[in-house]
Design an enzyme around this catalytic site. Structure first.
Site, short mmCIF file in Angstrom:
data_model
loop_
_atom_site.label_atom_id
_atom_site.label_comp_id
_atom_site.label_asym_id
_atom_site.label_seq_id
_atom_site.Cartn_x
_atom_site.Cartn_y
_atom_site.Cartn_z
CB CYS A 116 -12.41 -4.12 -1.17
SG CYS A 116 -10.67 -3.79 -1.43
CG HIS A 256 -13.84 -6.35 -4.69
ND1 HIS A 256 -13.54 -5.07 -5.09
CD2 HIS A 256 -12.78 -6.79 -3.96
CE1 HIS A 256 -12.34 -4.74 -4.63
NE2 HIS A 256 -11.86 -5.77 -3.95
CG ASN A 286 -8.82 -4.40 -5.62
OD1 ASN A 286 -9.67 -3.51 -5.45
ND2 ASN A 286 -8.56 -5.31 -4.71
O1 UT7 Z 1 -9.44 -6.49 -2.42
C1 UT7 Z 1 -9.18 -6.94 -1.13
C2 UT7 Z 1 -9.15 -8.39 -1.07
N1 UT7 Z 1 -7.94 -8.89 -1.66
C3 UT7 Z 1 -7.96 -9.98 -2.39
O2 UT7 Z 1 -9.02 -10.53 -2.66
C4 UT7 Z 1 -6.65 -10.56 -2.84
C5 UT7 Z 1 -6.63 -12.03 -2.58
N2 UT7 Z 1 -5.36 -12.67 -2.92
C6 UT7 Z 1 -4.94 -12.83 -4.20
O3 UT7 Z 1 -5.55 -12.34 -5.12
C7 UT7 Z 1 -3.72 -13.69 -4.46
O4 UT7 Z 1 -3.38 -14.38 -3.28
C8 UT7 Z 1 -2.49 -12.89 -4.95
C9 UT7 Z 1 -2.75 -12.37 -6.34
C10 UT7 Z 1 -2.19 -11.74 -4.01
C11 UT7 Z 1 -1.27 -13.82 -5.02
O5 UT7 Z 1 -1.56 -14.96 -5.84
P1 UT7 Z 1 -1.25 -16.42 -5.28
O6 UT7 Z 1 -1.63 -17.35 -6.35
O7 UT7 Z 1 -1.94 -16.57 -3.96
O8 UT7 Z 1 0.30 -16.41 -5.16
P2 UT7 Z 1 1.20 -16.70 -3.89
O9 UT7 Z 1 1.23 -15.54 -2.98
O10 UT7 Z 1 0.83 -18.04 -3.32
O11 UT7 Z 1 2.62 -16.84 -4.57
C12 UT7 Z 1 2.92 -17.93 -5.49
C13 UT7 Z 1 4.31 -17.72 -6.05
C14 UT7 Z 1 5.34 -17.39 -4.98
O12 UT7 Z 1 6.56 -18.01 -5.37
P3 UT7 Z 1 7.01 -19.39 -4.67
O13 UT7 Z 1 7.10 -19.11 -3.20
O14 UT7 Z 1 5.94 -20.38 -5.01
O15 UT7 Z 1 8.32 -19.68 -5.33
C15 UT7 Z 1 5.50 -15.89 -5.08
O16 UT7 Z 1 6.77 -15.45 -4.65
O17 UT7 Z 1 4.32 -16.60 -6.94
C16 UT7 Z 1 5.34 -15.67 -6.56
N3 UT7 Z 1 4.90 -14.33 -6.88
C17 UT7 Z 1 5.10 -13.75 -8.08
N4 UT7 Z 1 5.74 -14.20 -9.19
C18 UT7 Z 1 5.77 -13.37 -10.26
C19 UT7 Z 1 4.19 -13.47 -6.11
N5 UT7 Z 1 3.94 -12.33 -6.78
C20 UT7 Z 1 4.51 -12.50 -8.01
C21 UT7 Z 1 4.59 -11.68 -9.16
N6 UT7 Z 1 5.22 -12.15 -10.24
N7 UT7 Z 1 4.02 -10.45 -9.20
#
Ligand code: UT7
Length: 332
Positions: A116, A256, A286
């Site tokens: 990216c 980004h 993205n």
């Molecule tokens: O471009 C390259 C660089 N990449 C990035 O900069 C991406 C960086 N990371 C992120 O943007 C975020 O970490 C994500 C968007 C990928 C995820 O967001 P998060 O706030 O970190 O969520 P998480 O992975 O900590 O998940 C929180 C909860 C989980 O449930 P529990 O375990 O708390 O019950 C996930 O299972 O949200 C759940 N979850 C979802 N729920 C509904 C994960 N994806 C989804 C979804 N819909 N699509």
């Protein structure tokens, strides 16, 4: 001898017609519009879904528009750099395909892979080539068909990404405009957190790798998020400070488009209001290498000659950085 600068003289872009909305995604995986909007900030993304079309198709559309807008004679282009993580083929380069489609007879072309952060890296490489005095006119293209490696059964990654491409023309000038400064960094310790498990020389494709879904993008989101926020915020603060830039004289921040929460954090660190931050994540998601030039494409009309722009990106590797660009023309 007068100092040669490398200035952006035009922007071209392309996004595919197909719009994949959060509602449609909610019918594919267990997710919903509210979660995606609060946690990521993407409302819809574009998908190149016609069979047989790859990244070079979008790059070609963007570059043709760029050539037209800048009224460039194909014979005058010295070089084409395509930055992509989703090339048409392992080889030859996507840039070589683009070169052919644009009818460039006097150019050399190559791909640059920095995930990216690709567009930032490519802009710096092109700037150095121009500042050396050896090259005058370079097309830098950021293009990715992320849908080709996203697992649409994985709700943690599929809402984030989209497809798109945009290019800039970079040219030599003796005026005080263009790429003024850059800080680019790489830390290979990021490998476990963001990668594709198979398909490369370590683990070539096989029935096993396909059956085990090893050709999809793998991301440990929370870890990547933390590194992205701290590295992008630190590097933008650093480049601002060493160039005497602050909330009063920064005209635009171009981050980004990975997550709206990361964009907000970068803007807050610079104390720049969100109105001065280019944001189109809600419409395209993205697009990896495509995000920074697609922002320029969307906001081009608002830009003025002499505007101070700070670009910043973060991606797999890890790769990250920031560039200070003095904009070279009034929006058109
Ligand atoms: O471009 C390259 C660089 N990449 C990035 O900069 C991406 C960086 N990371 C992120 O943007 C975020 O970490 C994500 C968007 C990928 C995820 O967001 P998060 O706030 O970190 O969520 P998480 O992975 O900590 O998940 C929180 C909860 C989980 O449930 P529990 O375990 O708390 O019950 C996930 O299972 O949200 C759940 N979850 C979802 N729920 C509904 C994960 N994806 C989804 C979804 N819909 N699509």
């Amino acid at each position: 001898m007068e100092k040669i600068n490398a200035v952006i003289t035009g922007v071209g872009g392309y996004v595919p017609d197909y719009v994949l909305t959060n509602d449609e995604l909610s019918r594919m995986v267990d997710t919903n519009d509210e979660w995606i909007m609060t946690r990521i900030g993407v409302k819809e993304r574009r998908i190149l879904n016609e069979e047989g079309l790859g990244t070079s198709y979008m790059a070609r559309k963007a570059a043709k528009q760029l050539m037209q807008k800048t009224q460039s004679d194909p014979a005058s282009v010295d070089c084409v750099i395509v930055t992509t993580t989703t090339p048409d083929f392992h080889f030859p380069s996507t840039a070589s395909i683009l070169c052919d489609k644009l009818g460039l007879k006097n150019a050399f072309a190559f791909d640059l892979q920095a995930a990216c952060s690709g567009f930032l890296y490519a802009m710096e490489v092109a700037a150095g080539m121009i500042q050396s005095g050896r090259h005058k006119k370079i097309i830098v293209c950021g293009a990715d068909k992320m849908s080709s490696m996203v697992n649409y059964d994985d709700r943690a990654t599929c809402p984030i990404f989209g497809d798109g491409a945009a290019c800039v023309m970079m040219e030599a000038t003796t005026e005080d405009y263009g790429v003024m400064d850059s800080i680019l960094r790489t830390d290979g310790k990021g490998l476990p957190f963001l990668h594709m498990k198979a398909g490369g020389s370590v683990c070539p494709p096989s029935y096993f790798t396909v059956a085990n879904k090893m050709h999809y993008l793998y991301q440990e989101g929370r870890t990547v998020f933390k590194y992205a926020v701290s590295n992008m915020s630190n590097v933008t603060a650093q480049i601002a400070e060493r160039n005497g830039l602050n909330k009063d004289n920064i005209d635009w921040v171009i981050p980004h488009q990975a997550n709206m929460r990361i964009i907000d954090a970068v803007a807050a660190r610079l104390q720049v209001p969100i109105e001065k931050v280019m944001v189109n994540i809600q419409r395209y998601g993205n697009t990896s290498s495509g995000t920074l030039p697609l922002c320029l494409w969307d906001y081009e009309k608002k830009l003025k000659k002499g505007d101070n722009l700070i670009f910043t990106a973060f991606g797999a590797g890890f790769t990250w950085g920031a560039s200070y660009v003095k904009w070279g023309y009034d929006g058109k």
